[in-house]
Design a protein around this motif. Structure first.
Motif, PDB file in Angstrom:
ATOM      1  N   THR A  56       0.767  -0.958  -0.107  1.00 48.27           N
ATOM      2  CA  THR A  56       0.052   0.165  -0.039  1.00 48.27           C
ATOM      3  C   THR A  56       0.808   1.344  -0.201  1.00 48.27           C
ATOM      4  O   THR A  56       0.286   2.285  -0.140  1.00 48.27           O
ATOM      5  CB  THR A  56      -1.153  -0.059   1.246  1.00 48.27           C
ATOM      6  N   SER A  57       2.091   1.091   0.102  1.00 51.06           N
ATOM      7  CA  SER A  57       3.196   2.091   0.000  1.00 51.06           C
ATOM      8  C   SER A  57       3.665   2.582  -1.240  1.00 51.06           C
ATOM      9  O   SER A  57       4.275   3.641  -1.519  1.00 51.06           O
ATOM     10  CB  SER A  57       4.219   2.234   1.156  1.00 51.06           C
TER      11      SER A  57
ATOM     12  N   ARG B  23       1.326   6.621   9.158  1.00 54.63           N
ATOM     13  CA  ARG B  23       0.800   7.129  10.439  1.00 54.63           C
ATOM     14  C   ARG B  23      -0.766   6.882  10.470  1.00 54.63           C
ATOM     15  O   ARG B  23      -0.980   7.235  11.626  1.00 54.63           O
ATOM     16  CB  ARG B  23       1.192   8.529  10.529  1.00 54.63           C
ATOM     17  N   SER B  24      -1.120   6.453   9.316  1.00 54.32           N
ATOM     18  CA  SER B  24      -2.831   6.329   9.459  1.00 54.32           C
ATOM     19  C   SER B  24      -3.327   5.175  10.023  1.00 54.32           C
ATOM     20  O   SER B  24      -2.353   4.347  10.589  1.00 54.32           O
ATOM     21  CB  SER B  24      -3.171   6.351   7.799  1.00 54.32           C
ATOM     22  N   ASP B  25      -4.322   5.230  10.325  1.00 52.94           N
ATOM     23  CA  ASP B  25      -4.995   3.972  11.188  1.00 52.94           C
ATOM     24  C   ASP B  25      -4.888   2.721  10.023  1.00 52.94           C
ATOM     25  O   ASP B  25      -6.149   2.352   9.802  1.00 52.94           O
ATOM     26  CB  ASP B  25      -6.377   4.354  11.591  1.00 52.94           C
ATOM     27  N   GLY B  26      -4.083   2.121   9.825  1.00 52.37           N
ATOM     28  CA  GLY B  26      -3.919   1.084   9.039  1.00 52.37           C
ATOM     29  C   GLY B  26      -4.314   1.317   7.596  1.00 52.37           C
ATOM     30  O   GLY B  26      -4.295   2.175   7.097  1.00 52.37           O
ATOM     31  N   ILE B  27      -5.068   0.420   6.842  1.00 51.41           N
ATOM     32  CA  ILE B  27      -5.248   0.539   5.490  1.00 51.41           C
ATOM     33  C   ILE B  27      -6.659   0.855   5.159  1.00 51.41           C
ATOM     34  O   ILE B  27      -7.065   1.750   4.307  1.00 51.41           O
ATOM     35  CB  ILE B  27      -5.039  -0.897   4.506  1.00 51.41           C
ATOM     36  N   VAL B  28      -7.585   0.442   6.145  1.00 49.55           N
ATOM     37  CA  VAL B  28      -9.054   0.475   5.650  1.00 49.55           C
ATOM     38  C   VAL B  28      -9.309   2.129   5.550  1.00 49.55           C
ATOM     39  O   VAL B  28     -10.357   2.328   4.895  1.00 49.55           O
ATOM     40  CB  VAL B  28      -9.975   0.058   7.047  1.00 49.55           C
TER      41      VAL B  28
END
Length: 451
Positions: A284-285, A323-328
């Protein structure tokens, strides 16, 4: 004067011509119903005769491409109309911009970088394999549940023995799905054979579920003459046209834009099917992750993006990736409906993918699923994960949070499985895997440890 450019791809040209015959172009082609002929509006050139045979090749340029009309939005368009309207009924407090009205305020407020609480994780079974009270899930028959568990065991044993074979020098490379068996099998069980799979490299269980044999897995890892890729791919890069399973490729995330395009083609052909593309948290990066999601959202393509968030992108922890709350949470940024699910809970994965598929196919929209799990094995046989994570952490997830044991407890609690069946299954699968791998006589099975 315009410069004409021909499209070199025969498949694109043929598909466009096919769509012109079917009236796909709309106003670009004038259909003469009385004579049965068609003529292109540009220059009045004849396109096909009464028998719908093309008489002349078409000139191609950018203007030509504007002849083609995209599919009109379905349910998603109605939601978009609501989204683009102003949040206030007072038109004096909103401004018109490209994309719709936006309300304005005299207070300067920045959107918070994160919400106060994390997005919850959907689960059906607790760690002991017992149903959580008042849980909502897709019912599974005895036959389906037993098959799911049997395939999870198949995958587990195949991984163990193939990994040992690599360590013995029998094959050059291997990569296990240990800890992610529920994601593999449960997601595959929720799909149909018409659904198209674009995997990463930790989804052999999806292919196993669809009927790819143990011998076919062994042939690919050896790269022998029976290998469908004729040894041109490194081990674990499986593929099967028969099973609608695209061949695995090493570059990370390239399959996501491809999945969006394939899903859009299914939509063009009015197929009652979807595309499922798998990706790890590390993928996802990559830029292709963002391109794929945005493309699918804009084109309203029936594709499920399934992210295995297993905590580690090789040696990089998720906290060091983003830094986000995972992928969702990334799905909402692109206008994609999303869900977070316990990837070690086979029932939860099965239920979530079943619902996602129904929405993708019936509503013609992309869906993002983030499955929280843990990669118990090393990233591959080229990796030593004890160099960057604690052994106690690995042991905990292997034993206390094992998805195979967890699902077995539920199946057995329903009276659908027994210890005797367990012993017979593991013994049988172990022999099949070894024989398919190296063709040994069953008396020589002591070369591999018990599984």
């Amino acid at each position: 004067m315009a410069n004409w450019v021909r499209i070199s791809s025969r498949s694109i040209g043929n598909h466009i011509r096919k769509r012109m015959n079917q009236g796909f172009i709309g106003s670009a082609v004038d259909i003469n119903k009385s004579s049965g002929s068609s003529s292109a509006l540009h220059g009045g050139r004849t396109v096909c005769d009464r028998n719908r045979r093309y008489l002349n090749s078409l000139p191609w340029n950018r203007a030509t491409l504007f002849w083609f009309q995209r599919f009109k939005s379905t349910v998603a368009e109605k939601q978009q109309d609501s989204f683009l309207s102003s949040d206030t009924d007072d038109d004096q407090l909103s401004l018109d911009f490209p994309g719709g009205k936006v309300s304005y305020t005299s207070d300067m407020n920045f959107i918070s970088e994160s919400s106060q609480t994390r997005v919850p994780c959907y689960r059906v079974l607790d760690d002991d394999g017992e149903l959580i009270k008042d849980t909502d899930f897709q019912q599974v028959s005895k036959e389906a549940a037993v098959k799911m568990y049997s395939k999870m065991v198949n995958l587990q044993i195949m991984d163990t023995i193939f990994y040992e074979a690599q360590r013995q020098g029998r094959i050059s490379f291997y990569l296990t799905s240990a800890g992610e068996e529920a994601i593999n099998i449960a997601s595959a069980a929720a799909l149909t054979e018409q659904d198209i799979i674009l995997p990463q490299y930790r989804e052999p269980g999806v292919l196993l579920w669809r009927g790819f044999t143990l011998q076919e897995f062994a042939d690919q890892c050896f790269g022998n003459k029976a290998d469908y890729g004729k040894g041109r791919q490194m081990p674990i890069h499986y593929g099967s046209k028969k099973h609608n399973f695209f061949t695995i490729s090493s570059p990370i995330a390239t399959q996501l834009p491809q999945a969006a395009g394939i899903a859009y083609s299914l939509k063009m052909d009015n197929k009652k099917a979807c595309v499922v593309s798998y990706i790890g948290d590390g993928g996802t990066s990559e830029g292709d992750f963002h391109a794929g999601l945005n493309f699918a959202a804009v084109m309203e393509a029936p594709v499920i993006f399934f992210c295995r968030n297993n905590g580690w992108a090789i040696s990089t922890n998720v906290w060091e990736q983003f830094r986000s709350d995972g992928i969702v949470v990334k799905g909402r940024a692109y206008g994609i409906r999303s869900i977070r699910v316990d990837g070690n809970d086979a029932l939860a994965v099965y239920t979530a993918v079943s619902a996602a598929r129904e929405m993708a196919v019936n509503e013609q929209r992309p869906i993002l699923i983030e499955a929280l799990t843990y990669r118990v094995g090393h990233h591959s046989t080229s990796d030593d994960s004890t160099k960057y994570r604690q052994s106690d952490e690995i042991v905990y997830w292997k034993n206390a949070r094992n998805p195979v044991n967890r699902f077995r407890n539920w199946v057995q609690s329903n009276g659908w499985w027994s210890d005797q069946q367990e012993t017979q299954l593991r013994s049988s699968v172990r022999k099949q895997v070894i024989i398919s791998l190296i063709g040994l006589d069953i008396h020589n099975l002591h070369f591999f440890s018990d599984t």
